[in-house]
Scaffold this motif. Structure first.
Motif, PDB file in Angstrom:
ATOM      1  N   LEU A   1      10.471  10.089   5.460  1.00  0.00           N
ATOM      2  CA  LEU A   1      10.900   9.687   6.800  1.00  0.00           C
ATOM      3  C   LEU A   1      10.233  10.559   7.860  1.00  0.00           C
ATOM      4  N   THR A   2       9.628   9.909   8.837  1.00  0.00           N
ATOM      5  CA  THR A   2       8.867  10.665   9.832  1.00  0.00           C
ATOM      6  C   THR A   2       9.120  10.115  11.236  1.00  0.00           C
ATOM      7  N   VAL A   3       8.654  10.873  12.209  1.00  0.00           N
ATOM      8  CA  VAL A   3       8.857  10.493  13.611  1.00  0.00           C
ATOM      9  C   VAL A   3       7.497  10.157  14.240  1.00  0.00           C
ATOM     10  N   GLY A   4       7.410   9.000  14.838  1.00  0.00           N
ATOM     11  CA  GLY A   4       6.179   8.617  15.541  1.00  0.00           C
ATOM     12  C   GLY A   4       5.157   7.966  14.618  1.00  0.00           C
ATOM     13  N   LYS A   5       4.243   7.249  15.263  1.00  0.00           N
ATOM     14  CA  LYS A   5       3.208   6.554  14.497  1.00  0.00           C
ATOM     15  C   LYS A   5       2.057   7.486  14.169  1.00  0.00           C
ATOM     16  N   LEU A   6       1.492   7.286  12.991  1.00  0.00           N
ATOM     17  CA  LEU A   6       0.322   8.070  12.589  1.00  0.00           C
ATOM     18  C   LEU A   6      -0.875   7.544  13.386  1.00  0.00           C
ATOM     19  N   LYS A   7      -1.563   8.459  14.114  1.00  0.00           N
ATOM     20  CA  LYS A   7      -2.617   7.969  15.013  1.00  0.00           C
ATOM     21  C   LYS A   7      -4.015   8.053  14.407  1.00  0.00           C
ATOM     22  N   GLU A   8      -4.312   9.211  13.820  1.00  0.00           N
ATOM     23  CA  GLU A   8      -5.693   9.443  13.381  1.00  0.00           C
ATOM     24  C   GLU A   8      -6.019   8.654  12.114  1.00  0.00           C
ATOM     25  N   SER A   9      -7.207   8.031  12.107  1.00  0.00           N
ATOM     26  CA  SER A   9      -7.544   7.184  10.959  1.00  0.00           C
ATOM     27  C   SER A   9      -7.751   8.027   9.690  1.00  0.00           C
ATOM     28  N   TYR A  10      -8.262   9.273   9.845  1.00  0.00           N
ATOM     29  CA  TYR A  10      -8.476  10.085   8.635  1.00  0.00           C
ATOM     30  C   TYR A  10      -7.139  10.471   7.991  1.00  0.00           C
ATOM     31  N   LEU A  11      -6.084  10.615   8.814  1.00  0.00           N
ATOM     32  CA  LEU A  11      -4.759  10.905   8.240  1.00  0.00           C
ATOM     33  C   LEU A  11      -4.187   9.646   7.584  1.00  0.00           C
ATOM     34  N   LYS A  12      -4.400   8.492   8.240  1.00  0.00           N
ATOM     35  CA  LYS A  12      -3.934   7.224   7.658  1.00  0.00           C
ATOM     36  C   LYS A  12      -4.585   7.002   6.300  1.00  0.00           C
ATOM     37  N   ASP A  13      -5.890   7.296   6.222  1.00  0.00           N
ATOM     38  CA  ASP A  13      -6.607   7.107   4.945  1.00  0.00           C
ATOM     39  C   ASP A  13      -6.030   8.010   3.860  1.00  0.00           C
ATOM     40  N   ALA A  14      -5.742   9.268   4.241  1.00  0.00           N
ATOM     41  CA  ALA A  14      -5.208  10.221   3.252  1.00  0.00           C
ATOM     42  C   ALA A  14      -3.818   9.784   2.780  1.00  0.00           C
ATOM     43  N   VAL A  15      -2.995   9.325   3.728  1.00  0.00           N
ATOM     44  CA  VAL A  15      -1.638   8.859   3.366  1.00  0.00           C
ATOM     45  C   VAL A  15      -1.754   7.667   2.406  1.00  0.00           C
ATOM     46  N   LYS A  16      -2.666   6.759   2.722  1.00  0.00           N
ATOM     47  CA  LYS A  16      -2.862   5.560   1.894  1.00  0.00           C
ATOM     48  C   LYS A  16      -3.285   5.959   0.476  1.00  0.00           C
ATOM     49  N   GLU A  17      -4.184   6.917   0.400  1.00  0.00           N
ATOM     50  CA  GLU A  17      -4.686   7.353  -0.906  1.00  0.00           C
ATOM     51  C   GLU A  17      -3.562   7.963  -1.756  1.00  0.00           C
ATOM     52  N   TYR A  18      -2.775   8.868  -1.149  1.00  0.00           N
ATOM     53  CA  TYR A  18      -1.690   9.499  -1.933  1.00  0.00           C
ATOM     54  C   TYR A  18      -0.587   8.495  -2.254  1.00  0.00           C
ATOM     55  N   ALA A  19      -0.345   7.550  -1.341  1.00  0.00           N
ATOM     56  CA  ALA A  19       0.671   6.524  -1.617  1.00  0.00           C
ATOM     57  C   ALA A  19       0.227   5.699  -2.829  1.00  0.00           C
ATOM     58  N   LYS A  20      -1.058   5.399  -2.885  1.00  0.00           N
ATOM     59  CA  LYS A  20      -1.596   4.627  -4.022  1.00  0.00           C
ATOM     60  C   LYS A  20      -1.430   5.427  -5.321  1.00  0.00           C
ATOM     61  N   ARG A  21      -1.802   6.704  -5.276  1.00  0.00           N
ATOM     62  CA  ARG A  21      -1.692   7.544  -6.476  1.00  0.00           C
ATOM     63  C   ARG A  21      -0.245   7.674  -6.927  1.00  0.00           C
ATOM     64  N   LEU A  22       0.672   7.782  -5.957  1.00  0.00           N
ATOM     65  CA  LEU A  22       2.086   7.987  -6.306  1.00  0.00           C
ATOM     66  C   LEU A  22       2.730   6.736  -6.894  1.00  0.00           C
ATOM     67  N   GLY A  23       2.103   5.589  -6.658  1.00  0.00           N
ATOM     68  CA  GLY A  23       2.645   4.333  -7.175  1.00  0.00           C
ATOM     69  C   GLY A  23       2.857   4.356  -8.676  1.00  0.00           C
ATOM     70  N   LYS A  24       2.097   5.188  -9.368  1.00  0.00           N
ATOM     71  CA  LYS A  24       2.217   5.304 -10.834  1.00  0.00           C
ATOM     72  C   LYS A  24       3.505   6.026 -11.244  1.00  0.00           C
ATOM     73  N   TYR A  25       4.063   6.825 -10.341  1.00  0.00           N
ATOM     74  CA  TYR A  25       5.171   7.728 -10.720  1.00  0.00           C
ATOM     75  C   TYR A  25       6.517   7.400 -10.079  1.00  0.00           C
ATOM     76  N   CYS A  26       6.493   6.762  -8.922  1.00  0.00           N
ATOM     77  CA  CYS A  26       7.767   6.540  -8.224  1.00  0.00           C
ATOM     78  C   CYS A  26       7.644   5.326  -7.312  1.00  0.00           C
ATOM     79  N   ARG A  27       8.801   4.915  -6.792  1.00  0.00           N
ATOM     80  CA  ARG A  27       8.785   3.859  -5.781  1.00  0.00           C
ATOM     81  C   ARG A  27       8.752   4.564  -4.433  1.00  0.00           C
TER      82      ARG A  27
END
Ligand SMILES: C[S@@+](CC[C@H](N)C(=O)[O-])C[C@H]1O[C@@H](n2cnc3c(N)ncnc32)[C@H](O)[C@@H]1O
Length: 159
Positions: free
Chosen positions: A6-32
């Protein structure tokens, strides 16, 4: 296990969005994994302590509405407990064994977390006494959650 970040505010920078997307993808194997953003309040440069408190409180109310009753809440706090990655992995694992099926990690906005959220917290986790930008904290937290699952599953991960 279900994990909500849970976070506050929208993620603005595209390099941070990419990193979040990458870790979210990796975490899909372990949790919802669920990423939830609540709206931030405008925080002008020179705010009085009361003004800051008001902002934290408004953002806090929005965060609280998103926290499910049964979730174990881990707030990210500079003054929280500093632990190693192995200890964080052990904590997540032992919470799961004890029957906790939902972990909610909460990162504050640019001026931190409100009193209401701190009171709802079950555990305060610190990444050290340095202050990191809240948007970057999302990436750092997801990386540490990913690292935890690699450790729990005794899978190799670069040291
Ligand atoms: C820019 S910081 C807020 C700074 C604010 N003065 C405070 O003391 O909370 C935004 C959020 O990122 C998280 N954060 C930043 N640095 C952190 C650290 N070293 N450990 C844990 N959380 C951190 C916290 O959730 C914090 O509310």
């Amino acid at each position: 296990m279900k994990i909500t970040v849970l976070t506050v505010g929208k993620l603005k920078e595209s390099y941070l969005k990419d990193a979040v997307k990458e870790y979210a993808k990796r975490l899909g194997k372990y949790c919802r994994l669920e990423m939830e953003e609540v709206a931030d309040e405008k925080a002008p440069e020179h705010l009085s302590p009361a003004g800051e408190k008001g902002i934290r409180s408004k953002e806090g109310e929005r965060l609280l509405k998103k926290i499910p009753e049964n979730a174990f809440v881990i707030t990210l706090e500079i003054e929280g407990e500093e632990i190693s990655s192995v200890k964080l992995a052990q904590k997540i694992e032992s919470l799961g064994i004890s029957g906790i099926s939902h972990l909610a990690f909460v990162i504050g906005g640019s001026i931190g977390l409100g009193e209401e959220v701190l009171q709802r917290s079950d555990y305060a986790l610190s990444f050290g006494r340095l202050t990191y930008p809240h948007q970057l904290m999302r990436v750092m937290l997801l990386e540490q959650i990913y690292r935890s699952f690699r450790i729990i599953n005794k899978e190799p991960y670069h040291k």
